[in-house]
Design an enzyme around this catalytic site. Structure first.
Site, PDB file in Angstrom:
ATOM      1  N   ASP A 357      89.134 -14.242 -16.061  1.00  0.00           N
ATOM      2  CA  ASP A 357      87.790 -14.779 -16.190  1.00  0.00           C
ATOM      3  C   ASP A 357      87.196 -14.869 -14.787  1.00  0.00           C
ATOM      4  OD1 ASP A 357      85.593 -15.799 -17.452  1.00  0.00           O
ATOM      5  OD2 ASP A 357      86.351 -17.843 -17.582  1.00  0.00           O
ATOM      6  N   ASP A 686      89.917 -20.609 -18.526  1.00  0.00           N
ATOM      7  CA  ASP A 686      89.838 -22.069 -18.456  1.00  0.00           C
ATOM      8  C   ASP A 686      89.091 -22.680 -19.637  1.00  0.00           C
ATOM      9  OD1 ASP A 686      87.346 -21.117 -17.817  1.00  0.00           O
ATOM     10  OD2 ASP A 686      87.246 -22.029 -15.834  1.00  0.00           O
ATOM     11  N   ASP A 690      88.714 -19.019 -24.161  1.00  0.00           N
ATOM     12  CA  ASP A 690      89.803 -18.181 -23.663  1.00  0.00           C
ATOM     13  C   ASP A 690      91.106 -18.379 -24.435  1.00  0.00           C
ATOM     14  OD1 ASP A 690      88.270 -17.094 -21.551  1.00  0.00           O
ATOM     15  OD2 ASP A 690      88.594 -18.894 -20.361  1.00  0.00           O
TER      16      ASP A 690
END
Length: 957
Positions: A357, A686, A690
């Site tokens: 990410d 996070d 996800d």
């Protein structure tokens, strides 16, 4: 209840007008639902809760541990051995002083210990769904039957009219009916830190990505500012949060490479052992039948087969692997990587692809101003994070701000037209308020402009708050003289004097560059304002486009002198005839250490990929800056990905390194597509969004500081410092652990093969008896092999550990010559021991002239095998370096383990109680020297192999 059926997918709601959505759900924006309608819909759709699917019970997990083929074989051996002891007791043939059932008890103790170790590793309860449930709000304000009422969040139904205000957590997905200055923080769902401005009046294309659905709100998100009336469209498992819960529970946990290799190892060992047992027992029976002996030696053959079965199973291996992985976790914690599941330590060493990410992982999760444009000049701004330290550079050189007064004017606007606070806490600079405004405060601080100082010079007297329709905000400040009583503007700060003539008030405006510039009639140049012309107007728009193409978030600034405070709600008329100040472009800047980490990943054959919910321009800018992709790299958006079939996506995943504007299901599909292409994937994240991909990935890596509880519970590893560079250190440790696991597997199984061949040879040579009892074999496998194996597990890394591609996670445990090594060394072990065994058995005369005890040869075989392993442990530390070339103190544990194990082995021979329990015999010193001499041949052989491979120019395994 209306006959209308609820659409299954929330994707439709952002494409509907408010009236159409109300009609579809048979609801009323003013009166909401009646109690009867609520009851009917609760019956139809169920409570607004996340549902948990059943998993394995603790008993099922425990029982699964004993389905391992090696443990099953040991259990069978224990029962047969117990049966033989029972028969011996019944027939009175048990030897004097021998403890009955000791082999059975010892074997079952090992079985139970290994079962418990496996249970502890697998019994971690799945807590990701529980963490998801925490995001559900306990109560919510709704309109029902025309009245305001507070209800439990679980009692919401589609069609309810929900009221939101600042600080409230959204309890269900919904379509905005009306809103006022609504900002919602959706980071828990999308992973993006910046609050989203919501608008009710819009209708959006059906393929609009989740992060761009600004006319919807979602369960689990938080209202930062404003208020709204919302039509509840989805509850429970049909919300976006519910979809994530469904994906989480649908993801099956695959065995790790190490678990797969251990299963393969067990199958090969047990199969090979059974074949050998069949040959020895069958051959022995045929031999006896031919000689006319019949079944006389059947019990002896059974005892041989039991010893072979125990010898082939590396009983200490599970414990050694568990301790090795645990030591690896401790070393990783020192590098700020917390391992939640032990097998993940070794699995990290196999990673070929890291899907990361962007926000908070590759970047600092702090908006930082990168450039400023004013007076036809673009200034680059240096510095990191919120620390007000940095320079303004023009054409690569540090700029003198006194030569550019328009910069100071712009920075004053940044500080005054701002609601955030920059402060230092525990040595770290932090922002209280919006990250965007925080970046502006830091920018002003780099030029020495502090908000508190300017609040006294320009105290705020009124404001026009930001609204999503205007896309700007304005602050009205009173001009204060520095020295009371000074005539005119002589007591006013020089910067302010450039803004005003005789006016007593200043209005500063910031917002969308295009919309703010459209209301400007003048431009601030030098220290005065002049009418703006078309060329300047075009240059400003071009600079704005240039900044935006670099992925920067751009704000425009202007001001206006006023003679009086404008009336409330007069923004449309007051925000006209503005004086343009300039542009400010900011970015959630990359972490400075990530560039080096990305470069090291590439050097190690690991491919980094960015997967983000942010805009594609921003994603490209960060990826180029970090070296994740090159200038002509393709960016695949969530909309494009949505239109792709799984086979089409599989064709693209090896070509695309940047994914932007993706939703949770997209991340999951990307990871699955990479895995189908044979890639071994680590996924960092996070946000709640996800979690499914973290669980699906071969290694899920959550952020420890900014990560949600959901992402942590779904992960295998947590980064305690949220630092991408930590992944590289953890990957290196994973490679070291895997190398050391292979090293001690070679060490343990080489001797096991030697034991099996030695035992199998005894009846074929007609020696009359089993050379090793099951208890002695357990001692060898647990202590003689186990202690040095643990020492080998902490062998330092090889120099080129991060200069080579990762080994295939699907390679066999016997790959790259390891299988050939074990067989070769096992045969050498067996040859050395069989020669000793034959010599000891057949020679009745020794140096003292006394007869050799017929049973003493077994102790000599036992001792030789154990001591030969000590030389093996010293030599196997390196595949290619001679022992004399290595620093003996680089792994002190090996020396310690060899000395300790040798002493323990001698105690079994020379301490009477131990000698009686283990069935050994006292060896005179000269016989012990013979054992040591034969044992040393193992060390000599391995060192000779190294010399041979070096001369032949080949690399040993």
């Amino acid at each position: 209840m209306s006959a209308h059926s609820l659409p299954e997918s929330a994707a439709v709601w952002h494409g509907l007008e408010v009236d159409k959505a109300l009609e579809l759900l048979d609801s009323n924006a003013d009166s909401g639902l009646t109690p009867q309608e609520v009851e009917q819909r609760l019956q139809k759709y169920g409570p607004n809760e996340l549902e948990e699917q059943g998993g394995r019970s603790p008993w099922e997990i425990l029982l699964d541990q004993f389905t391992n083929i090696m443990l099953l074989m040991l259990i069978f051996v224990a029962f047969v051995s117990g049966g033989l002891d029972f028969l011996a007791l019944q027939q009175g043939t048990l030897k004097a002083g021998e403890v009955p059932f000791k082999d059975t008890i010892a074997i079952m103790a090992i079985v139970i210990l290994n079962g418990i170790l496996g249970y502890v590793q697998e019994s971690r309860a799945e807590k990701a769904l529980a963490a998801l449930k925490k995001l559900s709000s306990p109560s919510v304000r709704v309109i029902r039957n025309g009245k305001l009422t507070d209800v439990a969040g679980k009692d919401l139904v589609p069609g309810d009219v929900m009221l939101l205000e600042a600080g409230v957590q959204v309890s269900a997905d919904g379509r905005l009916i009306e809103q006022s200055n609504l900002q919602v923080r959706e980071s828990a769902l999308t992973g993006e830190a910046e609050a989203v401005n919501k608008q009710a009046i819009l209708t959006l294309p059906e393929d609009t990505s989740l992060g761009d659905r600004i006319n919807l709100v979602f369960q689990g998100t938080e209202v930062v500012q404003g208020r709204a009336k919302v039509l509840v469209t989805n509850t429970g498992m049909t919300t976006e949060l519910g979809k994530i819960a469904t994906m989480l529970q649908s993801v099956d946990s695959e065995p790790t490479p190490l678990q797969q290799r251990m299963t393969q190892l067990g199958n090969v060992l047990v199969s090979g052992s059974l074949v050998l047992v069949a040959l020895v027992v069958g051959g022995g029976l045929i031999h006896d039948l031919v000689k006319g002996i019949g079944w006389k030696n059947l019990q002896e053959l059974v005892e041989v087969s039991l010893s072979m079965a125990v010898a082939v199973v590396p009983e200490g291996l599970p414990a050694v692997i568990t301790v090795t992985l645990a030591l690896g976790t401790q070393r990783m914690v020192r590098h700020n990587a917390l391992i939640r599941k032990l097998p993940a330590v070794e699995t990290l060493g196999s990673v070929t692809t890291i899907c990361s990410d962007k926000t908070g992982t590759l970047t600092q999760n702090k908006m930082v101003v990168q450039s400023v444009y004013t007076n036809q000049k673009t200034f680059r701004v240096t510095g990191e994070g919120y620390a007000p330290v940095g320079d303004f550079q023009l054409d690569g050189q540090k700029a003198d701000l006194e030569e550019h007064p328009e910069i100071s004017a712009l920075l004053v606007a940044c500080a005054v037209c701002n609601d955030s606070v920059l402060q230092k806490e525990a040595g770290e600079w932090a922002i209280l308020g919006d990250p965007t405004e925080g970046a502006l405060m830091t920018l002003a601080g780099k030029a020495g402009i502090e908000k508190d100082q300017w609040n006294s010079k320009l105290p705020r007297v009124s404001e026009f708050p930001f609204s999503s329709e205007r896309k700007r905000m304005s602050v009205i400040s009173q001009v204060e003289a520095v020295a009371t009583g000074d005539p005119g503007m002589t007591g006013v700060d020089p910067v302010i004097a450039g803004f005003v003539d005789s006016e007593q008030y200043l209005m500063f405006t910031k917002g969308s560059p295009e919309l703010t510039l459209a209301r400007c009639t003048h431009i601030y140049l030098g220290d005065r304002s002049v009418p703006i012309d078309e060329e300047q107007h075009a240059q400003i728009l071009a600079a704005n486009d240039q900044m935006a193409s670099q992925g920067l978030r751009v704000l425009g600034f202007a001001y206006k002198p006023l003679t009086e405070i404008p009336p409330e709600a007069s923004e449309d008329t007051s925000e006209n005839d503005l004086v343009w100040l300039g542009l400010v472009g900011m970015l959630d800047a990359p972490r400075p250490e990530v560039r080096a980490a990305v470069a090291e990943c590439r050097q190690a054959g690991i491919r980094p990929i960015m997967i983000t919910g942010d805009h594609q321009l921003t994603a490209r800018a960060i990826a180029l800056d970090l070296g994740i992709a090159d200038a002509d790299a393709r960016v695949l958006t969530g909309q494009e990905l949505q239109r792709m079939s799984d086979p089409e996506l599989e064709q693209q995943v090896d070509l695309v390194s940047i994914y932007a504007r993706v939703s949770p299901e997209h991340k999951l599909r990307i990871v699955q597509a990479l895995q189908r292409r044979g890639r071994f994937v680590a996924m960092t994240g996070d946000g709640v969004n996800d979690a499914p991909a973290l669980k699906q990935a071969d290694i899920g890596i959550a952020m420890g500081i900014t990560g949600t509880d959901v992402s942590k519970e779904a992960s295998d590893m947590v980064l305690l410092d949220d630092n991408f560079a930590t992944i590289v250190a953890a990957t290196k440790e994973g490679r070291v652990v895997y190398t050391n696991i292979r090293r001690f597997i070679k060490y343990i199984l080489g001797s096991n093969i030697g034991e099996v061949l030695t035992i199998a040879s005894a009846p074929l040579l007609g020696l009359g008896g089993v050379p090793l009892s099951p208890l002695q074999i357990l001692w060898m496998n647990l202590v003689t092999d186990g202690l040095p194996a643990l020492a080998l597990a902490v062998e330092p890394p090889e120099p080129d550990v991060m200069q080579r591609p990762p080994f295939s996670p699907r390679e066999s445990i016997f790959a790259r010559g390891l299988g050939a090594y074990m067989v070769r060394i096992g045969i050498v072990f067996a040859i050395i021991t069989i020669i000793l065994m034959q010599w000891a058995y057949s020679h009745v005369q020794i140096a003292t002239g006394e007869n050799l005890n017929p049973e003493r040869w077994k102790t000599m075989v036992f001792t030789t095998l154990c001591l030969a392993q000590m030389g093996h442990a010293i030599a196997i530390r390196s595949n290619n370096q001679l022992t004399i070339e290595m620093n003996p103190l680089s792994n002190k544990f090996v020396l310690g383990a060899v000395v300790a194990t040798t002493i323990l082995q001698l105690m079994l021979i020379y301490v009477p109680p131990l000698r009686a329990f283990f069935g050994t015999h006292y060896l005179p010193f000269n016989e012990l020297l013979i054992c040591i001499g034969f044992s040393a041949l193992m060390f000599v052989w391995i060192e000779g192999e190294k010399i041979f491979f070096r001369v032949m120019g080949k690399k040993n395994v």
